[in-house]
Design an enzyme around this catalytic site. Sequence first.
Site, short mmCIF file in Angstrom:
data_model
loop_
_atom_site.label_atom_id
_atom_site.label_comp_id
_atom_site.label_asym_id
_atom_site.label_seq_id
_atom_site.Cartn_x
_atom_site.Cartn_y
_atom_site.Cartn_z
N ASP A 292 0.86 -1.18 0.00
CA ASP A 292 0.00 0.00 0.00
C ASP A 292 0.91 1.24 0.00
OD1 ASP A 292 -2.23 1.67 0.13
OD2 ASP A 292 -3.26 0.41 1.57
N GLU A 498 -10.70 6.45 4.39
CA GLU A 498 -9.70 5.83 5.27
C GLU A 498 -9.84 6.33 6.72
OE1 GLU A 498 -5.86 4.93 3.47
OE2 GLU A 498 -6.67 5.52 1.52
#
Length: 611
Positions: A292, A498
């Site tokens: 990521d 997020e």
Amino acid sequence: MVAVSEAEYMKYKDPKQPLGVRIKDLMKRMTLEEKVGQMTQIERKIASPDIMKQYFIGSILSGGGSVPAPKASAETWVNMVNEFQKGALSTRLGIPMLYGIDAIHGHNNVYGATIFPHNVGLGVTRDPELVKKIGAATALEVRATGIPYTFAPCIAVCRDPRWGRCYESYSEDHKIVQAMTEIIPGLQGDMPTNSRKGVPFVGDQTKVVACAKHFVGDGGTVKGIDENNTVIDFNHLLSIHMPAYLDSIRKGVATVMVSYSSWNGKKMHGNRDLVTGFLKDKLKFRGFVISDWEGIDKITSPPHSNYSYSVQAGVQAGIDMMMVPENFTEFVDDLILQVKNNIVPMSRIDDAVKRILRVKFVMGLFEKPLADLSLAAQLGSQEHRQLAREAVRKSLVLLKNGKTSATPLLPLPKKAPKILVAGTHANDLGYQCGGWTIEWQGLQGNDHTVGTTILTAVTKAVDPSTKVIYNANPDTEFVKSNEFSYAIVVVGEPPYAEFDGDNTNLTIPEPGASTITNVCKAVKCVVVLISGRPLVIEPYISNTDAFVAAWLPGTEGQGVTDALFGDHAFTGKLARTWFRTVDQLPMNVGDAHYDPLFPFGFGLTTKAIVN
């Protein structure tokens, strides 16, 4: 002196050669620097044709909101991608770079693209064929801009709605998430029947490389805190969070992204047992594993505090391509040094590069590295918008209809003297789409992309003689004095993505709550809730006549009015438990203390009015 009239025949450039032969031929020609370059993915903001050439960069990405220009056209995107690609092709071996982007509910970074409902809504449809079509439509729109790779789908199993990424998860139930991996053949194409298990597959130039994420357990963190720790035994990790990876691999998914989260205290980005031992060795995954964004930096706490260790731990865990978006030279220099000093074995580098090249060969990138404008008309096409509209209406869940079942409010009459549309979310495309839309965190307002707000959809749906009054936050006096036939109240959460969406109270933000109270006290009302997860609604629901969970529907607001006015039936069933209070969380179907406001699978139905 005799001039060499023909360039040397290179097997890797010959599409007639078997895949294994091409990979082997190219690998034996590559230097360590060229191999490490393939393992490096950088942000477009810092990329240039020169950097591609100098560092042999294997991949570029657009982070959330990273675009070549505001409201850029398909042509602007294609030209940018091709410029970078020409830099990659001008290297000694001419290995094309792979451009990736987060197209997670349609091509959501791009102006004018069709924005589909977020996964939380799609899970409600329990319709894998619909999701496969959405994958195919998204692939066409992504390719329209010259991009061949998307970091989707998110196959997290969100076990706690306090998690800011819960809307990226199809369901709390792994069986629904498994069924929805059908988006992968939509994005990549259907696997040929005789394919070997675990080998990546990408159909043709109308398809894109997909990415199953985030491996593994991202939806199970303690209290739903993003990037946190999933505390669970191995059997439950396998039975809840792993099943959708088995389906994804069986369907030929080309890449897997590692999660920021930890499992029982160990960072997934450094977890060799799960990334190499389980995903690669046991599940026989043959595509490549990607980190990521700055994922390896976060192996240490604080992030980046011992970078050489992070590089070593991440590469040794089995991550093949590193998303080192901005500070990439440090990664490149560090890894080259570690290989030269025998800290990281050459065999690990070769495994990574072989996997990356396998995906590039399989997808036809060597044969057609440059994009063209042949698919430009697919961006935001009418056909895709119709598909999104269908997805919206199938993702709605009707939680209440009428003060009693004998007096349903829905479907609403299209012909009425005067109706009220209220609420912050009724006339706001940005709110309707949620996070990961144009910008990483999403946006407020109607001028950032193209679509239909719920207010506009209402005015299109009702009879021409019906007067529609819009007031975002009316007081009770206004409602009483106007003699409305009924009201449609559209409220919910502002956009987020997020960790910015982590939320411990899950209340309807003001003025939403007071709008419900002010309006529904004074007139018959249906509340449409726009949110990435269930919110606390028990205090308000008794005041309402009807209540609809619309999740984050995207650009096609007419999908909401299709059901409200009875052109189509309400059919959606909750793919998440609707809790009463946050004190009950985490609470999932099957738990001993299960006492929801609305259980998993709940959803009232209506009949469509046949005109």
